[in-house]
Write a protein that holds these residues in place. Structure first.
Motif, PDB file in Angstrom:
ATOM      1  N   GLU A 146       0.791  -1.222   0.000  1.00 55.09           N
ATOM      2  CA  GLU A 146       0.000   0.000   0.000  1.00 55.09           C
ATOM      3  C   GLU A 146       0.829   1.280   0.000  1.00 55.09           C
ATOM      4  N   LEU A 147       2.137   1.150  -0.146  1.00 58.38           N
ATOM      5  CA  LEU A 147       2.950   2.366  -0.194  1.00 58.38           C
ATOM      6  C   LEU A 147       2.770   3.029  -1.553  1.00 58.38           C
ATOM      7  N   PRO A 148       2.178   4.218  -1.592  1.00 58.63           N
ATOM      8  CA  PRO A 148       1.824   4.845  -2.874  1.00 58.63           C
ATOM      9  C   PRO A 148       3.013   5.008  -3.810  1.00 58.63           C
ATOM     10  N   ASP A 149       4.176   5.342  -3.269  1.00 56.24           N
ATOM     11  CA  ASP A 149       5.325   5.571  -4.143  1.00 56.24           C
ATOM     12  C   ASP A 149       5.722   4.305  -4.891  1.00 56.24           C
ATOM     13  N   GLU A 150       5.608   3.163  -4.224  1.00 52.03           N
ATOM     14  CA  GLU A 150       5.965   1.913  -4.902  1.00 52.03           C
ATOM     15  C   GLU A 150       4.877   1.498  -5.879  1.00 52.03           C
ATOM     16  N   VAL A 151       3.629   1.744  -5.506  1.00 50.53           N
ATOM     17  CA  VAL A 151       2.530   1.445  -6.420  1.00 50.53           C
ATOM     18  C   VAL A 151       2.650   2.309  -7.674  1.00 50.53           C
ATOM     19  N   PHE A 152       3.089   3.569  -7.467  1.00 51.10           N
ATOM     20  CA  PHE A 152       3.209   4.478  -8.609  1.00 51.10           C
ATOM     21  C   PHE A 152       4.259   3.983  -9.602  1.00 51.10           C
ATOM     22  N   GLU A 153       5.343   3.402  -9.086  1.00 52.87           N
ATOM     23  CA  GLU A 153       6.372   2.867  -9.986  1.00 52.87           C
ATOM     24  C   GLU A 153       5.799   1.761 -10.862  1.00 52.87           C
ATOM     25  N   PHE A 154       4.956   0.931 -10.279  1.00 52.17           N
ATOM     26  CA  PHE A 154       4.313  -0.121 -11.080  1.00 52.17           C
ATOM     27  C   PHE A 154       3.417   0.487 -12.151  1.00 52.17           C
ATOM     28  N   THR A 155       2.669   1.514 -11.757  1.00 50.88           N
ATOM     29  CA  THR A 155       1.810   2.196 -12.730  1.00 50.88           C
ATOM     30  C   THR A 155       2.632   2.740 -13.901  1.00 50.88           C
ATOM     31  N   LEU A 156       3.781   3.318 -13.580  1.00 50.19           N
ATOM     32  CA  LEU A 156       4.640   3.850 -14.642  1.00 50.19           C
ATOM     33  C   LEU A 156       5.218   2.719 -15.488  1.00 50.19           C
ATOM     34  N   ASP A 157       5.582   1.599 -14.837  1.00 53.33           N
ATOM     35  CA  ASP A 157       6.066   0.450 -15.604  1.00 53.33           C
ATOM     36  C   ASP A 157       5.055   0.056 -16.671  1.00 53.33           C
ATOM     37  N   VAL A 158       3.799  -0.114 -16.223  1.00 54.91           N
ATOM     38  CA  VAL A 158       2.755  -0.558 -17.145  1.00 54.91           C
ATOM     39  C   VAL A 158       2.525   0.486 -18.235  1.00 54.91           C
ATOM     40  N   LEU A 159       2.490   1.751 -17.837  1.00 54.04           N
ATOM     41  CA  LEU A 159       2.227   2.812 -18.810  1.00 54.04           C
ATOM     42  C   LEU A 159       3.326   2.902 -19.860  1.00 54.04           C
ATOM     43  N   VAL A 160       4.560   2.980 -19.400  1.00 52.55           N
ATOM     44  CA  VAL A 160       5.687   3.167 -20.330  1.00 52.55           C
ATOM     45  C   VAL A 160       5.857   1.944 -21.226  1.00 52.55           C
ATOM     46  N   ASP A 161       5.812   0.759 -20.616  1.00 49.42           N
ATOM     47  CA  ASP A 161       5.949  -0.452 -21.433  1.00 49.42           C
ATOM     48  C   ASP A 161       4.770  -0.614 -22.384  1.00 49.42           C
ATOM     49  N   GLY A 162       3.591  -0.224 -21.933  1.00 43.78           N
ATOM     50  CA  GLY A 162       2.413  -0.326 -22.776  1.00 43.78           C
ATOM     51  C   GLY A 162       2.521   0.592 -23.985  1.00 43.78           C
ATOM     52  N   ILE A 163       2.985   1.804 -23.760  1.00 39.04           N
ATOM     53  CA  ILE A 163       3.155   2.735 -24.875  1.00 39.04           C
ATOM     54  C   ILE A 163       4.272   2.264 -25.797  1.00 39.04           C
ATOM     55  N   ALA A 164       5.340   1.737 -25.205  1.00 31.87           N
ATOM     56  CA  ALA A 164       6.440   1.216 -26.021  1.00 31.87           C
ATOM     57  C   ALA A 164       5.961   0.084 -26.919  1.00 31.87           C
ATOM     58  N   ALA A 165       5.150  -0.805 -26.355  1.00 26.71           N
ATOM     59  CA  ALA A 165       4.625  -1.926 -27.145  1.00 26.71           C
ATOM     60  C   ALA A 165       3.740  -1.425 -28.272  1.00 26.71           C
ATOM     61  N   THR A 166       2.944  -0.406 -27.982  1.00 28.89           N
ATOM     62  CA  THR A 166       2.095   0.177 -29.021  1.00 28.89           C
ATOM     63  C   THR A 166       2.939   0.762 -30.140  1.00 28.89           C
ATOM     64  N   ALA A 167       4.040   1.425 -29.748  1.00 28.06           N
ATOM     65  CA  ALA A 167       4.923   2.019 -30.747  1.00 28.06           C
ATOM     66  C   ALA A 167       5.502   0.943 -31.648  1.00 28.06           C
ATOM     67  N   VAL A 168       5.948  -0.162 -31.051  1.00 27.85           N
ATOM     68  CA  VAL A 168       6.528  -1.257 -31.832  1.00 27.85           C
ATOM     69  C   VAL A 168       5.483  -1.831 -32.774  1.00 27.85           C
ATOM     70  N   LYS A 169       4.281  -2.030 -32.247  1.00 29.17           N
ATOM     71  CA  LYS A 169       3.200  -2.616 -33.042  1.00 29.17           C
ATOM     72  C   LYS A 169       2.908  -1.758 -34.270  1.00 29.17           C
ATOM     73  N   ARG A 170       2.821  -0.442 -34.063  1.00 32.89           N
ATOM     74  CA  ARG A 170       2.508   0.451 -35.185  1.00 32.89           C
ATOM     75  C   ARG A 170       3.629   0.445 -36.209  1.00 32.89           C
ATOM     76  N   ARG A 171       4.877   0.302 -35.743  1.00 34.34           N
ATOM     77  CA  ARG A 171       6.004   0.325 -36.676  1.00 34.34           C
ATOM     78  C   ARG A 171       5.972  -0.905 -37.568  1.00 34.34           C
ATOM     79  N   ASP A 172       5.541  -2.035 -37.006  1.00 32.51           N
ATOM     80  CA  ASP A 172       5.564  -3.278 -37.756  1.00 32.51           C
ATOM     81  C   ASP A 172       4.419  -3.390 -38.749  1.00 32.51           C
ATOM     82  N   LEU A 173       3.442  -2.513 -38.632  1.00 39.60           N
ATOM     83  CA  LEU A 173       2.288  -2.606 -39.540  1.00 39.60           C
ATOM     84  C   LEU A 173       2.677  -2.238 -40.960  1.00 39.60           C
TER      85      LEU A 173
END
Lengths: 243, 243
Positions: free
Chosen positions: A216-243
């Motif tokens: 429940e420590l917000p700072d650590e939860v926030f890091e996970f949120t950023l992990d998902v966000l950044v990796d998710g956007i990165a994956a989207t970028a890769v996907k669009r490039r391969d199209l």
DNA sequence: ACCTGAACACCGTTCAAGT
DNA sequence: ACCTGAACACCGTTCAAGT
């Protein structure tokens, strides 16, 4: 002390010992008030008392309470200066994370602002400064990692980023920073929490998570949120490039 | 018509022509009310009038307005039955997406519920049914894609998913479904929007996005949100496996 | 031009009294 | 046991009148 450059004397700057009210000063007072008290306590009467005027006086500068909150929200937005972003392949992730940390801290400084605007159906992000910030963030996403995102995906990534920050502050930070008053502060640190005490035999995962002090420590939860966000956007970028 | 199984006659079921109030029926009435009106219109007096009693009568079943909203929130949570999740490598993405679509639709049916609970500092997700749902979602994440996520990451992924859905409904769907009344409906479909009309020469990306008709359709924006979420969680799973 | 004071219609909540 | 009616302290907002 300071040398005033002979201002236009259209309007007196003081009246009865206090500074003359303006639309901006009233909005700033409301914003300051929100930094100290909860949103529900921001009433026309309370703000008027704090400014040393009668409630009626505020209506000379704002149309109504909703308008007052709108002004406060605009000032709130104009106060943020974003850190610089670098779309280079080896830099965009870390600079985006720093950007998100800074934006989170800004929203967190005025916990009631977003919720209040939401409950009053006020559309935020209209201030010119904020519009420039949003435009710059979209531009950043069109260039990340060398190839960048197409315009539409860059726009969506920008809105996604902002919504995630606001959502995190409202749903994670705010309950943590200002817990409801009806439960003891000691009750917060109990493990497992009282609502998991009985009948939790069929809740093995929740029980295990409740025993984890880090959960429940917000700072650590926030890091996970950023992990998902950044990796998710990165994956989207890769996907669009391969199209 | 129906054969009542001789109920215990502890309490009369009717009084003065209307059904007797209970804590649950008052909460249900509040929840129904929120489906028809905005959260600000849910007052003790308005609800009492709708139930055909005096405002004071409600206080025999709920402690105060905050308690009333808590009951309504609990009923709201208990009403949702989640679709089944399948953690198999070729199934977890699509079943998670379907799960999120269903959860979004549920929240969207009572637009004021979450905002109201938020502004009243009410902690949601306490109802046994919802706790079971949350536990099952964590369990799903511990098994996705064969290897699955470690317990802590599975818990965080669960909370991340729920927060994203709630954030999307509150910040995207709600302003779209119930636009502020102070602007013309026609103004909503204008491109570019009026606040982008002047001084937007240095806002090329926003201008382009505003001209894109697809940009503001919530259903399409939601797909992007799910793209980022699912891919972000998948990337996290891969990262943890490689450690 | 800008303010005050009184007033109106609302709200949550409580008190005393009814049945 | 459960309700009503009146009342209290609040709120946003407006009116008429002051300076």
């Amino acid at each position: 002390m300071t040398t005033d450059p002979a201002p236009a004397r259209r309007r007196p700057t003081h009246r009865k010992g206090r500074a003359t009210l303006t639309r901006a000063s009233v909005g700033q007072a409301a914003l300051d008030f929100l930094g100290r008290h909860g949103p529900a306590e921001l009433t026309m009467r309370a703000l008027a008392t704090e400014l040393g005027v009668s409630p009626r006086a505020l209506y000379n500068y704002v149309e109504d309470r909703r308008d007052l909150i709108t002004v406060a929200a605009e000032i709130f937005q104009s106060e943020w200066r974003p850190p610089t972003l670098d779309p280079a392949p080896d830099r965009w992730r870390e600079t985006l994370r720093a950007y998100c940390h800074d934006l989170r801290a800004h929203y967190r400084r005025h916990p009631g602002m977003t919720t209040l605007a939401l409950s009053e159906n006020i559309t935020m992000a209209r201030h010119p400064v904020m519009l420039r910030n949003v435009d710059a963030l979209i531009g950043f996403f069109t260039e990340i990692g060398g190839t960048g995102l197409p315009p539409r995906e860059a726009y969506l990534a920008c809105m996604e980023t902002i919504r995630q920050i606001v959502g995190f502050v409202e749903f994670q930070d705010r309950p943590h920073d200002r817990p409801p008053e009806d439960l003891d502060p000691a009750e917060l640190r109990q493990t497992p929490p009282p609502w998991l005490r009985e009948g939790a035999d069929d809740l093995p995962h929740l029980r295990r998570a409740a025993e984890d002090q880090h959960s429940e420590l917000p700072d650590e939860v926030f890091e996970f949120t950023l992990d998902v966000l950044v990796d998710g956007i990165a994956a989207t970028a890769v996907k669009r490039r391969d199209l």
